[in-house]
Design a protein around this motif. Structure first.
Motif, short mmCIF file in Angstrom:
data_model
loop_
_atom_site.label_atom_id
_atom_site.label_comp_id
_atom_site.label_asym_id
_atom_site.label_seq_id
_atom_site.Cartn_x
_atom_site.Cartn_y
_atom_site.Cartn_z
N GLU A 79 0.88 -1.16 0.00
CA GLU A 79 0.00 0.00 0.00
C GLU A 79 0.93 1.22 0.00
O GLU A 79 1.66 1.43 0.97
N PRO A 80 0.93 2.02 -1.10
CA PRO A 80 1.93 3.09 -1.20
C PRO A 80 1.96 4.02 0.02
O PRO A 80 3.04 4.40 0.47
N ILE A 86 6.99 1.72 6.98
CA ILE A 86 7.69 0.44 7.21
C ILE A 86 9.07 0.40 6.56
O ILE A 86 9.76 -0.62 6.65
N LEU A 87 9.48 1.50 5.94
CA LEU A 87 10.81 1.49 5.28
C LEU A 87 11.95 1.09 6.24
O LEU A 87 12.80 0.26 5.88
N PRO A 88 11.99 1.64 7.48
CA PRO A 88 13.09 1.23 8.37
C PRO A 88 13.07 -0.27 8.65
O PRO A 88 14.12 -0.92 8.69
N GLY A 314 0.31 -14.44 -1.26
CA GLY A 314 1.63 -14.11 -0.71
C GLY A 314 1.54 -12.93 0.24
O GLY A 314 0.65 -12.88 1.10
N ILE A 315 2.41 -11.95 0.03
CA ILE A 315 2.62 -10.90 1.03
C ILE A 315 1.97 -9.59 0.62
O ILE A 315 2.12 -9.15 -0.53
N GLU A 316 1.31 -8.97 1.58
CA GLU A 316 0.84 -7.59 1.36
C GLU A 316 1.35 -6.73 2.51
O GLU A 316 1.14 -7.07 3.68
N PHE A 317 2.03 -5.63 2.15
CA PHE A 317 2.46 -4.68 3.17
C PHE A 317 1.43 -3.56 3.21
O PHE A 317 1.30 -2.78 2.25
N ALA A 318 0.67 -3.54 4.28
CA ALA A 318 -0.34 -2.50 4.49
C ALA A 318 -0.56 -2.42 5.99
O ALA A 318 -0.16 -3.33 6.74
N ALA A 319 -1.21 -1.36 6.45
CA ALA A 319 -1.44 -1.23 7.89
C ALA A 319 -2.23 -2.45 8.37
O ALA A 319 -3.18 -2.87 7.69
N PRO A 320 -1.83 -3.04 9.51
CA PRO A 320 -2.50 -4.26 9.96
C PRO A 320 -4.03 -4.10 10.06
O PRO A 320 -4.75 -5.05 9.79
N ASP A 321 -4.48 -2.91 10.43
CA ASP A 321 -5.92 -2.74 10.62
C ASP A 321 -6.61 -2.11 9.40
O ASP A 321 -7.79 -1.79 9.46
N ALA A 322 -5.90 -1.96 8.30
CA ALA A 322 -6.54 -1.41 7.09
C ALA A 322 -7.51 -2.45 6.52
O ALA A 322 -7.29 -3.65 6.66
N ILE A 327 -7.32 -6.58 -4.51
CA ILE A 327 -6.46 -6.58 -5.70
C ILE A 327 -5.60 -7.84 -5.77
O ILE A 327 -5.57 -8.55 -6.78
N GLN A 328 -4.90 -8.15 -4.67
CA GLN A 328 -3.94 -9.25 -4.72
C GLN A 328 -4.64 -10.59 -4.93
O GLN A 328 -4.19 -11.42 -5.73
#
Ligand SMILES: Cc1cc2nc3c(=O)[nH]c(=O)nc-3n(C[C@H](O)[C@H](O)[C@H](O)COP(=O)(O)OP(=O)(O)OC[C@H]3O[C@@H](n4cnc5c(N)ncnc54)[C@H](O)[C@@H]3O)c2cc1C
Length: 417
Positions: A79-80, A86-88, A314-322, A327-328
């Motif tokens: 999620e842009p 989460i970059l760090p 597979g993997i989605e990086f998004a806020a846990p509570d979003a 899409i995926q």
């Protein structure tokens, strides 16, 4: 209510730890705010992944990184707006994924992976859960002949680990899995991994283990871990019914929600979340799916399960509570329908799960160094179903002063503190 140990979280990890502690003579209360196995342990792909001797690392090849940067892949999505947050964490994950550090993590995990099937087998037998288990391994398939050749070389390079596997061409695969007969020339071949077992209902397995725990005198309490209190001589937790549970020791096995407790107690552990989805589909007319099949290029699993064919992403990086984002799952479903006849989906809304992940790809299993009677067991990422019983054993051995069957040092929380 007084008990020796209070285990927080009744997922596969907490239930397994509770059983191992009980076997060693400890009185144990298992607490969860919801149903046993109702968290991430509910919806996984059901692989007891004995063949995953190398954890999922952050990709380092430029081509793969560019593919993911475009954000239109089916195996990994982000999620842009969430990315800057989460970059760090991603940077640490990337750092730990260098060949040398990945090798260190893989070596640390190996004894647990090697014990994964035998530790499950023991609990399966004791809990009478054999009807939930398939013993046919799983199959990874490839469309691109070059990727198949690379996968073949990778699989063969694992020979020092003594894994049982068979390289299969398209015809071999269709013979094993006639459900894919309509895929024409789209498939190049695959690898049939023979050591792993698969589970037809992962939550039912967790519940069967929990029933064994209850049968042997364990207690389950509905309670919110947010109500945990540190006392002079231990810990206390108020249950939903108003009982106060007093324990000398606690185990934090809250999976993706473990931060609720460790943060409150002042531990800054880098627990990240990789989201993942599943949806069940009817079996279309024709041959039924017999094995769990992983489309390695598109990054999804098709698993024949009690509720239908479970497609996990597979993997989605998004806020846990979003909210869930379709899409995926749609991308994976489109890929799957090109290979196999899937019927209609059973659920309108897909299940969304949270994989609890540490950047060095190792769970945290061990004592909270600044508190007496505080133990951690969380962060099993892609392999919590696989590793639950083995890590429960490693934790219980440490808590009970036994010689641990694996070196616990690489899992100690101190590595991040
Ligand atoms: C799509 C997908 C596919 C996967 N496939 C596989 C696979 O094939 N094989 C494999 O080995 N692993 C797989 N995994 C990973 C695996 O499911 C997890 O690693 C594992 O379930 C984690 O177990 P856990 O017990 O740590 O967490 P959970 O199962 O999430 O358990 C944590 C428990 O804590 C409870 N809890 C949370 N907050 C509180 C609170 N405040 N108070 C009280 N209780 C609370 C929850 O209700 C829950 O029951 C997959 C994961 C996903 C998302």
């Amino acid at each position: 209510m007084k008990t020796d140990v209070l285990v927080l979280g009744a997922g596969i990890v907490g239930v397994s730890a509770a059983l191992h502690l009980q076997e060693r003579g400890r009185s144990v209360v298992l607490a969860d705010r919801g149903e046993t196995g109702g968290g991430t342990s509910y919806g996984n792909a059901g692989l007891i992944e004995r063949s995953s001797v190398v954890p999922y690392a952050f990709p380092r090849e430029i081509g793969t990184l560019l593919k993911y940067a475009l954000n239109n892949a089916s195996d990994v999505r982000y999620e842009p707006t969430h990315l800057p947050r989460i970059l760090p964490w991603l940077a640490r994950y990337w750092w730990h994924s260098s060949p040398a550090r990945l090798d260190k993590s893989a070596r640390a995990l190996l004894p647990l992976v090697e014990a994964s099937v035998s530790e499950h087998d023991r609990l399966i037998e004791r809990s009478g859960a054999a009807h939930l288990i398939r013993e046919k391994g799983w199959i990874s398939v490839y469309k691109d002949p070059q990727k198949f050749a690379a996968a073949r070389a990778d699989a063969e390079s694992l020979s020092p680990f003594g894994l049982q596997m068979r390289i299969i061409d398209r015809e071999d695969f269709i013979a094993l899995e006639p459900a894919f007969a309509g895929s024409g020339e789209k498939l190049a071949g695959g690898v049939h991994w023979l050591d792993p077992k698969t589970v037809t209902d992962p939550q039912a397995l967790t519940k069967a283990y929990a029933d064994l725990f209850l049968y042997n005198g364990g207690i389950f309490a509905t309670a919110d871990a947010a109500d945990l209190r540190e006392e002079k001589n231990g810990w206390s937790l108020k249950s939903e019914t108003g009982d106060i549970i007093e324990a000398g020791e606690i185990v934090v096995a809250l999976g993706p929600q473990s931060g609720l407790v460790f943060r409150k107690l002042g531990y800054r552990l880098p627990l990240g979340i990789k989201r993942g989805y599943h949806r069940h589909y009817a079996q279309a007319e024709g041959a039924p799916l017999r094995h769990s099949v992983v489309d390695e290029e598109a990054g999804y699993v098709l698993a024949p399960m009690a509720r239908g064919i479970r497609l996990t992403t597979g993997i989605e990086f998004a806020a846990p509570d979003a909210p869930a984002n379709m899409i995926q799952l749609r991308r994976c479903e489109d890929h799957a329908r090109q290979l196999v006849a899937l019927g209609e989906p059973f659920e309108q809304t897909p299940w969304l799960g949270l994989r609890p992940c540490l950047p060095d790809m190792r769970p945290v299993i061990g004592p909270g160094p600044r508190h007496r009677g505080l133990w951690f067991n969380f962060g099993h990422a892609h392999h919590g179903l696989t590793l639950g019983p083995a890590s429960g054993r490693l934790l219980a051995e440490q808590m009970c002063g036994e010689a641990p069957f694996a070196d616990p040092a690489p899992f100690h929380p101190q590595r991040f503190l």
